[in-house]
Motif scaffolding. Structure first.
Motif, PDB file in Angstrom:
ATOM      1  N   UNK A  53       0.880  -1.176   0.000  1.00 17.48           N
ATOM      2  CA  UNK A  53       0.000   0.000   0.000  1.00 17.48           C
ATOM      3  C   UNK A  53       0.914   1.222   0.000  1.00 17.48           C
ATOM      4  N   UNK A  54       0.611   2.195  -0.845  1.00 19.49           N
ATOM      5  CA  UNK A  54       1.480   3.363  -0.938  1.00 19.49           C
ATOM      6  C   UNK A  54       0.783   4.613  -0.451  1.00 19.49           C
ATOM      7  N   UNK A  80       3.819  -2.995   3.812  1.00 18.85           N
ATOM      8  CA  UNK A  80       3.650  -4.392   3.416  1.00 18.85           C
ATOM      9  C   UNK A  80       3.411  -5.260   4.637  1.00 18.85           C
ATOM     10  N   UNK A  81       2.298  -6.009   4.720  1.00 24.02           N
ATOM     11  CA  UNK A  81       1.263  -6.113   3.689  1.00 24.02           C
ATOM     12  C   UNK A  81       0.297  -4.914   3.710  1.00 24.02           C
ATOM     13  N   UNK A  82      -0.323  -4.650   2.549  1.00 26.53           N
ATOM     14  CA  UNK A  82      -1.341  -3.596   2.461  1.00 26.53           C
ATOM     15  C   UNK A  82      -2.486  -3.942   3.412  1.00 26.53           C
ATOM     16  N   UNK A  83      -3.048  -2.924   4.032  1.00 26.49           N
ATOM     17  CA  UNK A  83      -4.154  -3.157   4.976  1.00 26.49           C
ATOM     18  C   UNK A  83      -5.476  -3.170   4.209  1.00 26.49           C
ATOM     19  N   UNK A 127       8.501 -10.640   8.436  1.00 22.23           N
ATOM     20  CA  UNK A 127       7.867  -9.676   9.352  1.00 22.23           C
ATOM     21  C   UNK A 127       7.220  -8.576   8.511  1.00 22.23           C
ATOM     22  N   UNK A 128       6.384  -7.776   9.167  1.00 20.76           N
ATOM     23  CA  UNK A 128       5.789  -6.636   8.472  1.00 20.76           C
ATOM     24  C   UNK A 128       6.859  -5.596   8.170  1.00 20.76           C
ATOM     25  N   UNK A 129       6.718  -4.899   7.060  1.00 22.68           N
ATOM     26  CA  UNK A 129       7.720  -3.905   6.672  1.00 22.68           C
ATOM     27  C   UNK A 129       7.095  -2.611   6.182  1.00 22.68           C
ATOM     28  N   UNK A 130       7.708  -1.512   6.562  1.00 18.26           N
ATOM     29  CA  UNK A 130       7.270  -0.203   6.075  1.00 18.26           C
ATOM     30  C   UNK A 130       8.495   0.564   5.614  1.00 18.26           C
ATOM     31  N   UNK A 131       8.366   1.226   4.456  1.00 21.91           N
ATOM     32  CA  UNK A 131       9.465   2.018   3.953  1.00 21.91           C
ATOM     33  C   UNK A 131       9.119   3.490   3.922  1.00 21.91           C
ATOM     34  N   UNK A 148       6.887  -7.397  13.834  1.00 21.38           N
ATOM     35  CA  UNK A 148       5.897  -8.464  13.658  1.00 21.38           C
ATOM     36  C   UNK A 148       4.493  -7.877  13.619  1.00 21.38           C
ATOM     37  N   UNK A 149       4.305  -6.737  14.273  1.00 27.61           N
ATOM     38  CA  UNK A 149       3.013  -6.049  14.295  1.00 27.61           C
ATOM     39  C   UNK A 149       3.081  -4.819  13.374  1.00 27.61           C
ATOM     40  N   UNK A 150       2.334  -4.880  12.261  1.00 27.71           N
ATOM     41  CA  UNK A 150       2.429  -3.817  11.249  1.00 27.71           C
ATOM     42  C   UNK A 150       1.930  -2.463  11.788  1.00 27.71           C
TER      43      UNK A 150
END
Lengths: 385, 385
Positions: free
Chosen positions: B209-210, B224-227, B309-313, B364-366
């Motif tokens: 999701x952007x 990632x992952x998109x909600x 794991x959950x990832x955010x950039x 682990x928790x987005x």
């Protein structure tokens, strides 16, 4: 704080082997400029550093002059000229780990005495100036078979260590200074990597379990987390922390440990640098050991040492009977397996038991990872063309 | 299979920006020799490749001669001389993605017509040879305000795209070929990276999701992952796969998508290379996008695209009002936060909205990662000294 990122700051690294190569992934990630010194024109770290110098790591002038060109100096191998490091420190150069730490580690006799002096649990031992002294002690029955012989200097990847069962086994040993250690019957060989930054912040990685190759005495599998009781694992991390504080080291300290039959933890030896037992961290940990080493020596906050997933490392060593241009036979087949990442160090020539690379296997289920690791081991072969 | 690892094999990479730089971490890991061509003497990929050549990526002879020296040729930017690629292919050189794929993507008008021809859902549009043609269509009321204007060529990082609300907004537009797209009210902008190897094996990464920066029209957060609902996510991956098969691309294809108000999935545009929306994969995925690109173009088995794991950039772009030597203000403070990894691309000069780096936040928790990402965004500043 000094500005390290895309700045004029220069980090010097003594040694350009695979550890230096993997450290350079992190200096590139942070855009920290690096100078590398290594004796080989084909050093794995020759590219990806900003400046490469070919030279002898044991030569005072070479190391001293190299150190003059950088702002902070570190090393990826213990066999470096420690007097040159001391001289640079005396002039205010930042050298991490310090020459003092290295002095206490380089000579295994000194290292063992350091443990004794600091009440750090380690196996009983005696230090001998020469093989002759050792022989005399054996004649006088002061040393009994079997025992572990270790050369005080130059030991690496199982070289300079052997288990002596009888007089026969003494004959091929070199004549230099050595230690005789009591042979400890142990359940497990464990390791804990401790990170300590300039400000004294300390973090320990989870305990890993090592499986050795029977002949080569090289690590065959490194398993994280170790399959041991939580209380044993806590004890191991505590002992490792005690060792770290005793050495007052800055950077990483890999502490190799024995878990005895009665769950005692004894320190075997340490390495003041990123370590083979921490390679799993590149894929499995929140902060891999190479980034952590950088954070520590640059006095940045230490990163999270926890694992995202279970990790197992398999060393890729040259197959027996193969010497020459390397060929990683069946590597495409291990790439089919789940969670498998090969690391190829870039040494063009293979020879029996030479460390040519490693493979990391990660999985949320460590037992599954162990199965896949065995498949990897059976599939890939490091041979000559 | 060809032997790529520590061999004489040479991979050529057109473009030496940050994408190339991150691709080189993987070629180093596998010890695959690389040649890089880039117009800038200060290209981020200048070091860590085996051979760097400074030259114009749009110049036929430069690209053709560069391609002659390597075994497989790939690119990290679309603006390369496609005729030279075609000529190399005609001589049997392996070029991945192919010149044909690139031809269908380089020109946004051609790209939109390709979707139409292949019944791939995309927003209604018209292509115009020039701004004059567009103006005539507006006069004839064939195009209604508001609409999305896109330059057919040269668009990048939000340049060459604008939302046109009235005649005023037309004036500053360049005179060249363009498309007018219906402005779609959407819930989310999504992206799916598809990997396809030479043998046609296909794997899709999870939907991301952007979130875009309101002015700069650059991605601010990639999550990632998109909600989103599982069924929407499955639909998005299916559409992305359809696009991938239509292009018969080899390598990575980043497919940018709109999720409309009624959960329709429309293709916005694609990039045939590692992509900003996949940077999270370095820390979060079992196989990061750069390693996956290598696996695909070298016809190796594709790796697991799942996340550990959950990832955010978070993109690190130059702050407004700052031009000059870059300073990453407060970077040491974001290093204190959990699961935070900065990537500094190595551009010495910052300017407003220039992409200077990115930061990955894994957890682990987005939801926790999203909170930390916001802290990161508020803390670090890319300014000039």
């Amino acid at each position: 704080m000094a500005n390290y990122f895309s700045s004029d700051f220069k980090l010097g690294i003594l040694g350009g082997g695979q550890l230096g190569k993997m450290l350079l992934y992190e200096t590139r990630k942070f855009d920290i400029a690096t100078h590398v010194l290594d004796p080989s024109a084909e050093a794995p770290s020759k590219i990806a550093c900003n400046y490469f110098e070919q030279g002898d790591l044991m030569d005072y002038d070479t190391v001293y002059n190299f150190g003059q060109q950088v702002d902070v100096l570190t090393f990826e191998i213990e066999s470096v000229n420690v007097d040159a490091l001391a001289a640079l420190e005396a002039e205010g150069k930042k050298v991490y780990p310090s020459s003092k730490t290295l002095q206490n580690i380089q000579d295994k006799g000194v290292q063992k005495q350091f443990y004794k002096a600091h009440k750090i649990p380690t196996s009983p031992f005696r230090v001998f100036e020469s093989k002759n002294e050792l022989n005399e002690a054996i004649v006088r029955k002061e040393i009994e078979y079997p025992f572990v012989w270790k050369s005080c200097t130059g030991g690496y990847d199982g070289k300079g260590v052997s288990i002596i069962k009888d007089a026969e086994a003494i004959i091929p040993l070199p004549s230099g200074a050595c230690i005789a250690e009591k042979l400890i019957p142990f359940k497990n060989e464990l390791a804990v990597i401790v990170a300590r930054n300039v400000s004294g912040e300390v973090a320990t990685y989870p305990v890993v379990e090592m499986e050795f190759h029977p002949e080569a005495n090289q690590v065959e599998y490194v398993i994280c987390p170790a399959r041991i009781d939580e209380n044993v694992s806590e004890k191991a991390r505590e002992v490792a922390k005690k060792v770290s504080n005793a050495f007052e080291h800055v950077g990483l300290l890999a502490v190799e440990l024995f878990q005895t039959k009665d769950d005692e933890i004894l320190v075997n030896e340490v390495a003041p640098r990123p370590h083979n037992s921490g390679h799993y961290s590149i894929e499995a940990s929140y902060t891999n050991q190479f980034e952590q080493h950088l954070r520590a020596i640059l006095d940045l906050p230490l990163g999270n040492t926890d694992s995202k997933v279970g990790g197992i490392m398999v060393n890729l060593v040259g197959a027996e009977g193969h010497t020459g241009n390397v060929d990683y036979k069946n590597i495409e087949n291990i790439l089919k397996l789940e969670g498998v990442t090969p690391h190829i160090y870039g040494k063009k020539q293979t020879r029996p038991f030479r460390k040519m690379g490693h493979v990391t296997i990660v999985n949320k289920d460590i037992a599954k990872a162990r199965q896949i690791a065995e498949k990897v081991k059976k599939t890939i072969e490091v041979i000559s063309k």
